[in-house]
Scaffold this motif. Structure first.
Motif, PDB file in Angstrom:
ATOM      1  N   GLY A  17      26.341 -26.716  -2.769  1.00 46.57           N
ATOM      2  CA  GLY A  17      26.186 -25.834  -4.213  1.00 46.57           C
ATOM      3  C   GLY A  17      27.635 -25.054  -4.910  1.00 46.57           C
ATOM      4  N   HIS A  18      28.230 -24.616  -4.259  1.00 48.57           N
ATOM      5  CA  HIS A  18      29.400 -24.405  -4.698  1.00 48.57           C
ATOM      6  C   HIS A  18      29.735 -24.492  -5.791  1.00 48.57           C
ATOM      7  N   LEU A  19      30.251 -26.194  -5.927  1.00 52.12           N
ATOM      8  CA  LEU A  19      31.066 -27.914  -6.309  1.00 52.12           C
ATOM      9  C   LEU A  19      30.415 -27.503  -7.535  1.00 52.12           C
ATOM     10  N   ASP A  20      28.639 -27.157  -7.723  1.00 51.55           N
ATOM     11  CA  ASP A  20      28.004 -27.719  -8.423  1.00 51.55           C
ATOM     12  C   ASP A  20      27.738 -26.637  -9.330  1.00 51.55           C
ATOM     13  N   LEU A  21      28.702 -25.269  -8.847  1.00 49.15           N
ATOM     14  CA  LEU A  21      28.652 -23.669 -10.141  1.00 49.15           C
ATOM     15  C   LEU A  21      29.721 -23.983 -10.129  1.00 49.15           C
ATOM     16  N   ARG A  26      33.492 -24.182 -14.582  1.00 48.51           N
ATOM     17  CA  ARG A  26      34.619 -24.711 -15.243  1.00 48.51           C
ATOM     18  C   ARG A  26      35.081 -25.082 -17.006  1.00 48.51           C
ATOM     19  N   ARG A  27      33.668 -25.104 -17.214  1.00 54.83           N
ATOM     20  CA  ARG A  27      34.199 -25.897 -18.223  1.00 54.83           C
ATOM     21  C   ARG A  27      33.561 -24.626 -19.473  1.00 54.83           C
ATOM     22  N   HIS A  28      33.101 -23.758 -19.055  1.00 57.13           N
ATOM     23  CA  HIS A  28      33.442 -22.346 -19.905  1.00 57.13           C
ATOM     24  C   HIS A  28      34.981 -21.388 -20.113  1.00 57.13           C
ATOM     25  N   VAL A  59      37.764 -30.406  -4.727  1.00 58.72           N
ATOM     26  CA  VAL A  59      37.367 -29.843  -6.559  1.00 58.72           C
ATOM     27  C   VAL A  59      38.817 -30.618  -7.263  1.00 58.72           C
ATOM     28  N   SER A  60      40.043 -31.131  -6.261  1.00 53.26           N
ATOM     29  CA  SER A  60      41.061 -31.755  -6.661  1.00 53.26           C
ATOM     30  C   SER A  60      40.673 -33.080  -8.024  1.00 53.26           C
ATOM     31  N   GLY A  61      39.513 -33.446  -8.466  1.00 52.75           N
ATOM     32  CA  GLY A  61      39.335 -34.013  -9.557  1.00 52.75           C
ATOM     33  C   GLY A  61      39.165 -33.452 -10.918  1.00 52.75           C
ATOM     34  N   TRP A  62      39.062 -32.061 -10.596  1.00 53.42           N
ATOM     35  CA  TRP A  62      38.928 -31.352 -11.860  1.00 53.42           C
ATOM     36  C   TRP A  62      40.637 -30.456 -12.366  1.00 53.42           C
ATOM     37  N   PRO A  63      41.403 -30.762 -13.302  1.00 54.88           N
ATOM     38  CA  PRO A  63      42.772 -29.964 -13.678  1.00 54.88           C
ATOM     39  C   PRO A  63      41.976 -28.528 -13.232  1.00 54.88           C
ATOM     40  N   ASN A  64      41.804 -27.833 -14.587  1.00 60.93           N
ATOM     41  CA  ASN A  64      41.514 -26.304 -14.548  1.00 60.93           C
ATOM     42  C   ASN A  64      40.881 -25.323 -13.459  1.00 60.93           C
TER      43      ASN A  64
END
Ligand code: PNS
Length: 166
Positions: A17-21, A26-28, A59-64
């Motif tokens: 659930g945290h990761l879905d959020l 992160r896109r914004h 979260v390693s796959g998300w650079p920001n």
């Protein structure tokens, strides 16, 4: 320029659930920092370094997206890292009162820091770290509710090899 956001919490442990959020948020934002409250009063299942490692892995796959810890006032931490947004999840009406109180208090303390709520996927609307801990402690299956590494870490922590069977 997009703002920097802080997503504060206990994250004991991080859930899907945290990761879905995080995925939605992160896109914004230019950067999104998951900030773990270092709260010595609580008796967490995972230490702060363990929680950092589990989140970093997830979260390693998300650079920001980054992970950090804080203590003291959240708004002071947010200002220190240049974050103008506090991101929180709103799963159900039951979250509302607690979240509203925190958002109002944070606004009073720091009017320039805005709290933004996102709604996680309905798949995770009932998932909380507290319930995940409870189910894992009682030997239930938490796969799909948390990352695989978290499920494995919970199993090792709650039921170490050689411990009495449930
Ligand atoms: O995931 P949680 O446990 O609901 O997160 C709670 C958290 C960490 C967001 C909250 O306890 C917090 O921000 N603590 C820092 C202290 C603070 O700033 N308090 C005053 C504003 S409410």
């Amino acid at each position: 320029m997009r703002p920097i956001a802080v997503y504060p919490g206990t994250f004991d442990p991080v859930t899907n659930g945290h990761l879905d959020l995080v995925e939605r948020g992160r896109r914004h934002f230019d950067r999104l920092i998951l900030a773990i409250l270092r709260n010595e009063d609580k008796q967490p299942v995972f230490s702060v370094p363990e929680r950092i490692a589990l989140i970093e892995d997830a979260v390693s796959g998300w650079p920001n997206v980054g992970v950090d810890t804080f203590d003291g006032l959240l708004v002071d931490y947010a200002k220190r890292i240049g974050a103008s947004v506090i991101l929180r999840g709103m799963r159900a009406l039951s979250d509302f009162e607690y979240e509203l109180q925190m958002a109002m208090m944070n606004r009073r303390l720091a009017p320039d820091v805005e709290t933004v709520f996102l709604v996680p996927s309905e798949t995770y609307s009932y998932v909380s770290s507290r319930l995940v801990r409870e189910v894992a402690r009682l030997g239930g299956n938490v796969e799909g509710l948390v990352p695989a590494a978290v499920a494995a870490a919970l199993a090792r922590r709650m039921h170490p090899p050689g411990s009495p069977s449930r």
